[in-house]
Design a protein around this motif. Structure first.
Motif, PDB file in Angstrom:
ATOM      1  N   THR A   1       0.878  -1.193  -0.006  1.00 44.20           N
ATOM      2  CA  THR A   1      -0.002  -0.243   0.018  1.00 44.20           C
ATOM      3  C   THR A   1       0.927   1.200   0.011  1.00 44.20           C
ATOM      4  N   LYS A   2       2.001   1.214   0.841  1.00 47.23           N
ATOM      5  CA  LYS A   2       2.833   2.495   0.891  1.00 47.23           C
ATOM      6  C   LYS A   2       3.470   2.540  -0.391  1.00 47.23           C
ATOM      7  N   THR A   3       3.789   1.675  -1.030  1.00 46.80           N
ATOM      8  CA  THR A   3       4.666   1.727  -2.403  1.00 46.80           C
ATOM      9  C   THR A   3       3.812   2.072  -3.555  1.00 46.80           C
ATOM     10  N   ALA A   4       2.525   1.802  -3.488  1.00 41.53           N
ATOM     11  CA  ALA A   4       1.578   2.236  -4.516  1.00 41.53           C
ATOM     12  C   ALA A   4       1.303   3.710  -4.134  1.00 41.53           C
ATOM     13  N   GLN A   5       1.572   4.288  -3.077  1.00 45.99           N
ATOM     14  CA  GLN A   5       1.106   5.784  -3.059  1.00 45.99           C
ATOM     15  C   GLN A   5       1.873   6.657  -3.918  1.00 45.99           C
ATOM     16  N   ALA A   6       1.185   7.539  -4.616  1.00 49.38           N
ATOM     17  CA  ALA A   6       1.923   8.510  -5.763  1.00 49.38           C
ATOM     18  C   ALA A   6       2.932   9.638  -4.767  1.00 49.38           C
ATOM     19  N   ALA A   7       3.747   9.926  -5.270  1.00 54.08           N
ATOM     20  CA  ALA A   7       4.686  11.045  -4.777  1.00 54.08           C
ATOM     21  C   ALA A   7       3.793  12.174  -4.784  1.00 54.08           C
ATOM     22  N   VAL A   8       4.228  13.129  -3.798  1.00 51.39           N
ATOM     23  CA  VAL A   8       3.633  14.319  -3.530  1.00 51.39           C
ATOM     24  C   VAL A   8       3.791  15.142  -4.659  1.00 51.39           C
ATOM     25  N   GLN A   9       2.818  15.743  -5.362  1.00 48.62           N
ATOM     26  CA  GLN A   9       2.767  16.771  -6.571  1.00 48.62           C
ATOM     27  C   GLN A   9       3.149  17.798  -6.045  1.00 48.62           C
ATOM     28  N   LEU A  10       4.480  18.464  -6.598  1.00 46.34           N
ATOM     29  CA  LEU A  10       4.860  20.028  -6.269  1.00 46.34           C
ATOM     30  C   LEU A  10       4.003  20.871  -7.172  1.00 46.34           C
ATOM     31  N   ASP A  11       4.103  20.519  -8.687  1.00 43.77           N
ATOM     32  CA  ASP A  11       3.638  21.324  -9.750  1.00 43.77           C
ATOM     33  C   ASP A  11       3.398  20.509 -10.770  1.00 43.77           C
ATOM     34  N   SER A  12       3.100  20.899 -12.000  1.00 44.05           N
ATOM     35  CA  SER A  12       2.849  20.136 -12.986  1.00 44.05           C
ATOM     36  C   SER A  12       4.040  19.273 -13.603  1.00 44.05           C
TER      37      SER A  12
ATOM     38  N   LEU B   1      18.420   5.093  -7.321  1.00 45.96           N
ATOM     39  CA  LEU B   1      18.293   5.223  -5.971  1.00 45.96           C
ATOM     40  C   LEU B   1      17.823   6.511  -5.850  1.00 45.96           C
ATOM     41  N   ILE B   2      16.557   6.496  -4.879  1.00 46.55           N
ATOM     42  CA  ILE B   2      15.994   7.755  -4.775  1.00 46.55           C
ATOM     43  C   ILE B   2      15.694   7.877  -3.093  1.00 46.55           C
ATOM     44  N   PHE B   3      15.482   9.013  -2.699  1.00 49.86           N
ATOM     45  CA  PHE B   3      15.130   9.042  -0.986  1.00 49.86           C
ATOM     46  C   PHE B   3      13.863  10.034  -0.813  1.00 49.86           C
ATOM     47  N   PRO B   4      13.270   9.520   0.159  1.00 46.99           N
ATOM     48  CA  PRO B   4      12.115  10.671   0.615  1.00 46.99           C
ATOM     49  C   PRO B   4      12.541  12.237   0.631  1.00 46.99           C
ATOM     50  N   GLY B   5      11.673  13.133  -0.049  1.00 46.03           N
ATOM     51  CA  GLY B   5      12.190  14.333   0.168  1.00 46.03           C
ATOM     52  C   GLY B   5      12.743  14.858  -1.066  1.00 46.03           C
ATOM     53  N   GLU B   6      13.024  13.909  -1.973  1.00 50.42           N
ATOM     54  CA  GLU B   6      13.887  14.164  -2.950  1.00 50.42           C
ATOM     55  C   GLU B   6      12.814  14.499  -4.277  1.00 50.42           C
TER      56      GLU B   6
ATOM     57  N   HIS C   1       6.952  18.430 -11.411  1.00 58.13           N
ATOM     58  CA  HIS C   1       7.849  17.993 -10.573  1.00 58.13           C
ATOM     59  C   HIS C   1       6.995  17.352  -9.304  1.00 58.13           C
ATOM     60  N   VAL C   2       7.574  16.277  -8.907  1.00 61.00           N
ATOM     61  CA  VAL C   2       7.031  15.628  -7.500  1.00 61.00           C
ATOM     62  C   VAL C   2       8.048  15.399  -6.508  1.00 61.00           C
ATOM     63  N   GLN C   3       7.570  15.274  -5.258  1.00 56.27           N
ATOM     64  CA  GLN C   3       8.565  14.949  -4.313  1.00 56.27           C
ATOM     65  C   GLN C   3       8.451  13.404  -3.660  1.00 56.27           C
ATOM     66  N   VAL C   4       9.601  12.878  -3.441  1.00 61.38           N
ATOM     67  CA  VAL C   4       9.651  11.553  -3.221  1.00 61.38           C
ATOM     68  C   VAL C   4       9.059  11.028  -1.804  1.00 61.38           C
ATOM     69  N   GLU C   5       8.121  10.229  -1.767  1.00 62.85           N
ATOM     70  CA  GLU C   5       7.609   9.758  -0.269  1.00 62.85           C
ATOM     71  C   GLU C   5       8.320   8.432  -0.037  1.00 62.85           C
ATOM     72  N   ALA C   6       8.518   7.954   1.136  1.00 59.24           N
ATOM     73  CA  ALA C   6       8.816   6.581   1.426  1.00 59.24           C
ATOM     74  C   ALA C   6       8.078   5.575   0.939  1.00 59.24           C
ATOM     75  N   GLY C   7       8.749   4.595   0.161  1.00 64.32           N
ATOM     76  CA  GLY C   7       8.102   3.586  -0.494  1.00 64.32           C
ATOM     77  C   GLY C   7       7.962   3.959  -2.235  1.00 64.32           C
ATOM     78  N   ASP C   8       8.544   4.869  -2.318  1.00 65.85           N
ATOM     79  CA  ASP C   8       8.137   5.324  -3.930  1.00 65.85           C
ATOM     80  C   ASP C   8       9.284   4.897  -4.592  1.00 65.85           C
ATOM     81  N   THR C   9       9.188   4.403  -6.081  1.00 72.25           N
ATOM     82  CA  THR C   9      10.086   4.115  -6.618  1.00 72.25           C
ATOM     83  C   THR C   9      10.225   4.649  -8.168  1.00 72.25           C
TER      84      THR C   9
END
Length: 227
Positions: free
Chosen positions: A22-33, A71-76, A35-43
């Motif tokens: 469930t965590k992996t399936a979550q979309a990264a946070v949309q910053l603008d049209s 390799l990506i990290f949360p907040g990136e 760019h997105v911000q990586v959440e834990a579990g995103d790939t």
């Protein structure tokens, strides 16, 4: 008892797996049209799927090696391919606008040049028409006169070459004469002076003309009209 513990352990592992999925399936946070911000579990795979692009396109948009280890990290912050496309589209649009403006400026310059040419041609045509009109204009015939020539500049006069010396009792100053020489040359002159020859001979005119244009025969006859 062992069977009960085994069942509990399996249940716990299943819940953990479901939670991770469930965590992996979550979309990264949309910053603008773009760019997105990586959440834990995103790939890169999950971000690409949510953005509707391929992993290779996402890797290229972020300067990553295509097919490499992402390799990506949360907040990136991850750039979506749309950012590159938009930038390219903006550049193309700007280039098209610059080309259009250049073409319009060139057209304006050409139009101005054509207008200047038209004005010059119209002025030249008007001058030619005026000269032709003066030459062909018919006045009151005064008969045949003896014609001689003189250069005012040689005599130290600044009266110019538009005049003719005449007997002022015959042609008062300011009278415009059309003088047609025996060879067909037409001269338009205005009486502005009198001279020894013209004064002593009412049937003689002394025409102002530069020395280098005075006919070699020196003296001739002409039909004279008052315009």
């Amino acid at each position: 008892m062992k069977k009960v513990l085994s069942i509990a352990l399996v249940s716990t592992m299943a819940l953990t797996a479901i939670s991770a999925t469930t965590k992996t399936a979550q979309a990264a946070v949309q910053l603008d049209s773009n760019h997105v911000q990586v959440e834990a579990g995103d790939t890169y795979k999950s971000i690409a799927e949510n953005a509707g692009v391929t992993i290779a396109e996402l890797e290229q948009a972020n300067g990553r090696e295509v097919g490499g280890y992402d390799l990506i990290f949360p907040g990136e912050t991850v750039t979506l391919p749309g950012a590159t496309t938009t930038a390219t589209a903006d550049t193309t649009t700007q280039a098209a606008q610059d080309t259009t403006q250049t073409a319009q400026a060139t057209q304006t310059t050409e139009d101005t040049s054509y207008q200047a040419q038209d004005t010059t041609q119209a002025t030249t045509q008007s001058a030619a028409t005026t000269t032709q009109s003066s030459t062909t204009q018919t006045g009151t015939s005064q008969g045949t006169f003896k014609i001689s020539f003189y250069d005012p500049a040689v005599l130290g006069s600044n009266m110019g070459y538009g005049g003719v010396a005449a007997n002022l009792s015959v042609f008062p100053k300011g009278t415009t004469l059309k003088i047609t020489l025996s060879d067909g040359t037409v001269l338009i002159r205005t009486v502005n002076d009198t001279g020894t020859f013209a004064y002593s001979n009412p049937n003689q005119l002394d025409v102002a003309m530069p020395n280098n244009q005075i006919p070699s025969y020196g003296v001739t006859t002409a039909s004279v009209e008052v315009l």
